[in-house]
Design an enzyme around this catalytic site. Structure first.
Site, PDB file in Angstrom:
ATOM      1  N   ASP A 159      43.410  45.636  29.372  1.00  0.00           N
ATOM      2  CA  ASP A 159      44.377  44.880  30.175  1.00  0.00           C
ATOM      3  C   ASP A 159      45.206  45.790  31.080  1.00  0.00           C
ATOM      4  O   ASP A 159      46.334  45.462  31.431  1.00  0.00           O
ATOM      5  CB  ASP A 159      45.309  44.048  29.284  1.00  0.00           C
ATOM      6  CG  ASP A 159      44.564  43.192  28.283  1.00  0.00           C
ATOM      7  OD1 ASP A 159      43.665  42.452  28.708  1.00  0.00           O
ATOM      8  OD2 ASP A 159      44.861  43.278  27.075  1.00  0.00           O
ATOM      9  N   HIS A 208      38.951  40.243  33.758  1.00  0.00           N
ATOM     10  CA  HIS A 208      39.587  40.854  34.915  1.00  0.00           C
ATOM     11  C   HIS A 208      40.096  39.731  35.811  1.00  0.00           C
ATOM     12  O   HIS A 208      39.407  38.731  36.012  1.00  0.00           O
ATOM     13  CB  HIS A 208      38.603  41.694  35.735  1.00  0.00           C
ATOM     14  CG  HIS A 208      38.069  42.882  35.013  1.00  0.00           C
ATOM     15  ND1 HIS A 208      38.806  43.615  34.128  1.00  0.00           N
ATOM     16  CD2 HIS A 208      36.858  43.494  35.083  1.00  0.00           C
ATOM     17  CE1 HIS A 208      38.072  44.623  33.676  1.00  0.00           C
ATOM     18  NE2 HIS A 208      36.882  44.559  34.226  1.00  0.00           N
TER      19      HIS A 208
END
Length: 433
Positions: free
Chosen positions: A35, A63
């Site tokens: 992340d 993503h």
């Protein structure tokens, strides 16, 4: 007759090296627990790339890419999928859930992505995952906790486009194997087989020998090739905080094995680092902030997972961890993301040392069981409250204290910061050259 071996005259270098100018592959990897904002850097680099590759992981990765106000969420798809001139490869190291991949394609089609069918290729060696894999994973998690490595045997994408009756037999046999191990599995396998008969025709043009395709592109010498890693090094099954890891190698080694890429073709290796630290789920987190600062980072940074929606735990930047992941991956440059999340803090800390019983630890610990009593030492920096970074587009336009923060990271790790993210939009990225 002489028994000595004959000396063969050495060929000139041109004949020894028939491909003198191959393309060097650039690689983007997560340097923390995932992340970090890898998709944003990949999107930036992919705009100049001819080929973008995924090398490992499955659709549990996530993503987000924002282009002209439109947000695309990529899970299995490479982050160049929305770019009309970019070929996208899902490599042999990936595990592919075809129903969810189709759903992801259709979702992105609804957001305006077109002409993708001749730009997406799936390795014929990539393993397929089925609903009974997901169910059995759930049984394993409940029964044994998370101290296991990957449990996978099965069927690859190339099997799907061969003789379908053989594929169907393999799928039945695989399901029966899992059913013996997990009697509570509840899947209509014949319905699944019919479903995959349709998938065979839908995905047939996309399933190719991506190893050959990629290496031909490298040898061509004119192609710009980019690899995006999923997850991150601290979730690597060998190098991460085991057993709180994923089931693949999310570090540099997984790039080679997950694509059939020779190490000699690796060029730049970019590590993506959030300006603070986050992780999802359980596991050790030495710099975690269980207070109002952690809540502030979570809220201001919009820290919840793209794939799971789970809130991320937040803490200070950890340079002990980053020194370890830099050593493993050999980063040639860093991308520091979400610096703007720190804009409203009066002071900011960076972890520089781990100690136990007052003694400094020389390396990042191998076992999480030894990390619960770690003492973390920090360097404290004055913040730049009142000076927003979100509109900055050059390094020198950043507040002085923000520049000092970035420079300390560079000096500690011995790796230059080449990009600095200061907002969600793709243009909110400072290039430092």
């Amino acid at each position: 007759m002489s028994s000595h071996p004959q000396v063969v005259k050495r060929q000139d270098s041109a004949s020894i090296h028939p491909f003198p100018n191959p393309s060097m592959v650039s690689i983007v990897l997560g340097a923390q627990w995932g992340d970090e904002g890898k998709g944003k850097l990949v999107d930036l680099l992919a705009s100049e790339a001819d080929v973008v590759c995924r090398c490992q992981g499955g659709n549990n990765a996530g993503h987000s890419v924002v282009v002209d106000g439109v947000e695309y969420d990529f899970h299995m798809l490479p982050s160049g999928f929305h770019l009309q001139n970019c070929v996208n490869i899902i490599g042999n190291g990936c595990v592919v859930n075809l129903p969810e991949l189709m759903e992801e394609i259709q979702k992105n089609e609804s957001r305006g992505i077109t002409n993708w069918s001749d730009r997406l290729f799936i390795s014929d060696r990539a393993h397929l995952v089925f609903d009974f894999h997901k169910q059995s994973d759930g049984f394993i998690e409940r029964g044994r906790g998370k101290s296991r490595q990957a449990i996978r045997n099965g069927i690859r994408a190339g099997d799907l486009i061969g003789e379908f009756s053989i594929f169907a037999d393999k799928l039945r046999n695989l399901y029966n194997y899992y059913k013996l191990t997990f009697p509570d599995l509840d899947i209509d396998i014949e319905k699944t087989i019919e479903q995959f008969k349709q998938f065979a025709e839908y995905f047939r043009p996309m399933i190719i020998d991506t190893i050959a395709y990629l290496n031909e592109a490298i040898i061509d010498g004119s192609k710009k090739i980019l690899v995006e890693g999923a997850n991150a090094t601290m979730l690597d099954i060998d190098f991460g905080t085991y057993p709180y890891v994923t089931s693949s190698n999310c570090s540099i080694g997984g790039v080679c094995t997950g694509l059939g890429l020779a190490p000699k073709y690796i060029g730049d290796i970019y590590g993506v680092v959030k300006a603070y630290t986050t992780r999802v789920g359980d596991g050790v987190f030495p710099t975690e902030l269980k207070n109002e600062i952690g809540e502030h980072l979570q809220t201001r940074g919009r820290e919840w997972g793209v794939t799971t929606g789970r809130k991320r735990r937040c803490g200070w930047l950890d340079l002990v961890l980053l020194r370890y992941t830099t050593m493993i991956n050999g980063f040639t440059a860093l991308c520091l993301t979400k610096l703007d999340t720190l804009d409203e803090l009066g002071e900011i800390k960076i972890a520089t040392t781990y100690k136990r019983n007052g003694v400094e630890l020389p390396n990042f610990p191998a076992s999480v069981d030894t990390m619960h009593d770690i003492e973390v030492e920090y360097v404290t920096f004055p913040g730049w409250r009142g000076r927003s970074t979100s509109d900055c587009r050059t390094f020198n336009s950043l507040p002085r204290n923000a520049r000092l923060y970035v420079q300390f990271i560079e000096q500690f790790l011995g790796v230059p910061v080449r990009w600095i993210g200061v907002g969600k939009d793709r243009m909110a990225m400072i290039r430092v050259f």
